[in-house]
Design an enzyme around this catalytic site. Structure first.
Site, short mmCIF file in Angstrom:
data_model
loop_
_atom_site.label_atom_id
_atom_site.label_comp_id
_atom_site.label_asym_id
_atom_site.label_seq_id
_atom_site.Cartn_x
_atom_site.Cartn_y
_atom_site.Cartn_z
N GLY A 162 0.83 -1.20 0.00
CA GLY A 162 0.00 0.00 0.00
C GLY A 162 0.87 1.25 0.00
O GLY A 162 2.03 1.22 -0.42
N THR A 244 6.41 -2.67 11.52
CA THR A 244 5.98 -1.32 11.89
C THR A 244 4.50 -1.15 11.59
O THR A 244 4.02 -0.02 11.44
CB THR A 244 6.79 -0.26 11.11
OG1 THR A 244 6.67 -0.52 9.69
CG2 THR A 244 8.26 -0.29 11.51
N ARG A 246 1.26 -3.65 12.73
CA ARG A 246 0.45 -4.00 13.89
C ARG A 246 1.09 -5.19 14.58
O ARG A 246 1.50 -6.16 13.93
CB ARG A 246 -0.99 -4.35 13.50
CG ARG A 246 -1.85 -3.14 13.16
CD ARG A 246 -2.14 -2.32 14.42
NE ARG A 246 -3.01 -1.19 14.17
CZ ARG A 246 -2.60 0.02 13.85
NH1 ARG A 246 -1.29 0.26 13.72
NH2 ARG A 246 -3.47 1.01 13.67
N GLU A 275 -0.72 -2.75 23.34
CA GLU A 275 0.11 -1.57 23.51
C GLU A 275 -0.45 -0.71 24.63
O GLU A 275 -1.65 -0.47 24.68
CB GLU A 275 0.16 -0.75 22.21
CG GLU A 275 0.99 -1.42 21.13
CD GLU A 275 1.21 -0.54 19.92
OE1 GLU A 275 0.57 0.54 19.83
OE2 GLU A 275 2.02 -0.90 19.07
N HIS A 294 6.25 2.27 19.16
CA HIS A 294 5.27 2.71 18.16
C HIS A 294 5.53 4.17 17.75
O HIS A 294 4.60 4.98 17.72
CB HIS A 294 3.84 2.54 18.67
CG HIS A 294 2.84 2.42 17.54
ND1 HIS A 294 1.67 1.69 17.64
CD2 HIS A 294 2.84 2.93 16.28
CE1 HIS A 294 1.00 1.77 16.51
NE2 HIS A 294 1.69 2.52 15.67
#
Length: 328
Positions: A162, A244, A246, A275, A294
């Protein structure tokens, strides 16, 4: 009609503490003209604001079936991220509540791609163990020398081509890397050509041939633990995994097992499940890992782009315009 009535232009912005909380959301009110914006750190915090909200902006904060049921005026849940796995889509569909992300904005793509390469370079050059050793007056070169490697000439396998995956691929070309990718569908031929004649491969084959594997897929029921113990075993023992996207795309215990056993050279991880991660997460103590909290997608520049993209969709919705990036 009173502004305090449920049909008014009421917006609930949910920004959890680990994403900056109320201080981060303080400027949102001025971006939604004519609306009453309530900033909270969890959707449970202000029941009255939840009940009256026509739109919820959420920055990785859960929006559950219970929250949706408690918001009879709700029309739109706007995710301030590419991901939307923290929203109960089934409950939203049942209530005809639209759920959107910021997928077409590209707001996060630059920084996530940069963070991906920061992790890849840290792994290839053994930056973390070298730094730690030197702070302890240990000249580590003889010990780490055999682990040092180059990106040039290596194959980068991208899972999900993407907007972020394409940015990662563009940067890989500058490092003279070969690019393979996988996803739900093959990219157009001109896209493959621009990305150095990138090869479209089934996931299992991509894992077998890649020196680096970088994850850029959304988290859905079909992609949860996409890389389980069986698929991690397909990776070469000299390969590196970077996530990087999920945390739950990877079976974190299986990844810790592979790193401990030495069947995988290393991993760069920016995302976790949950998280923030608990201290019990074995991956935090696994060998040959580079970890970050994150930070992909949360630079000063990126946060501005994310906020503007998410808020603009809400503004358009309140003005009667069709929203962009509808995921449900």
């Amino acid at each position: 009609m009173s502004e305090d009535r449920p049909a008014a232009r009421n917006v609930l912005a949910v920004i959890p503490p680990h994403m900056g909380g109320r201080s981060t959301g303080a400027g949102l009110a001025g971006l939604v003209p004519g609306a009453r914006v309530t900033v909270v750190e969890s959707a449970d915090e202000d029941p009255a604001a939840l009940r009256e909200a026509r739109a919820i902006i959420t920055a990785l904060a859960p929006v559950t079936a219970g929250h949706i049921a408690a918001a009879p005026a709700l029309e739109l849940v706007q995710c301030a991220s590419h991901g939307y796995d923290y929203v109960d889509l089934d409950a939203a569909r049942a209530r005809s509540v639209t759920v959107c992300n910021i997928g077409s904005s590209g707001a996060e793509a630059q920084n996530v791609a940069e963070q991906t390469f920061a992790l890849m370079l840290a792994l290839a050059k053994q930056v973390v163990p070298a730094h730690t050793a030197l702070t302890e007056a240990d000249w580590a070169l003889p010990r780490i020398q055999q682990s040092l490697t180059e990106l040039s000439g290596k194959t980068l396998g991208i899972v999900g081509l993407g907007s972020v995956g394409r940015e990662v691929a563009r940067r890989a070309l500058a490092f003279d890397m070969r690019i393979a990718y996988t996803g739900r569908r093959r990219a157009p031929a001109d896209t493959e050509s621009r990305l150095g004649d990138a090869r479209f491969l089934p996931l299992d084959e991509l894992l077998r041939v890649s020196d680096y594997v970088s994850l850029h897929a959304p988290l859905t029921p079909d992609t949860r633990h996409l890389l389980d113990a069986g698929r991690l075993a397909l990776l070469r023992p000299t390969a590196f995994l970077v996530n990087t996207a999920r945390g739950a795309l990877v079976d974190q215990d299986a990844l810790a097992d592979a790193l401990t056993a030495g069947t995988l050279a290393g991993a760069g991880i920016d995302v976790f499940d949950p998280e923030p991660p608990t201290a019990a997460l074995r991956l935090l103590k696994a060998p040959n890992v580079v970890l970050s909290p994150h930070v992909g997608g949360v630079t000063r520049e990126t946060l501005v782009r994310i906020a503007l993209s998410a808020v603009q969709n809400v503004v358009d919705h309140l003005a009667g315009e069709p929203p962009r990036d509808v995921v449900s």
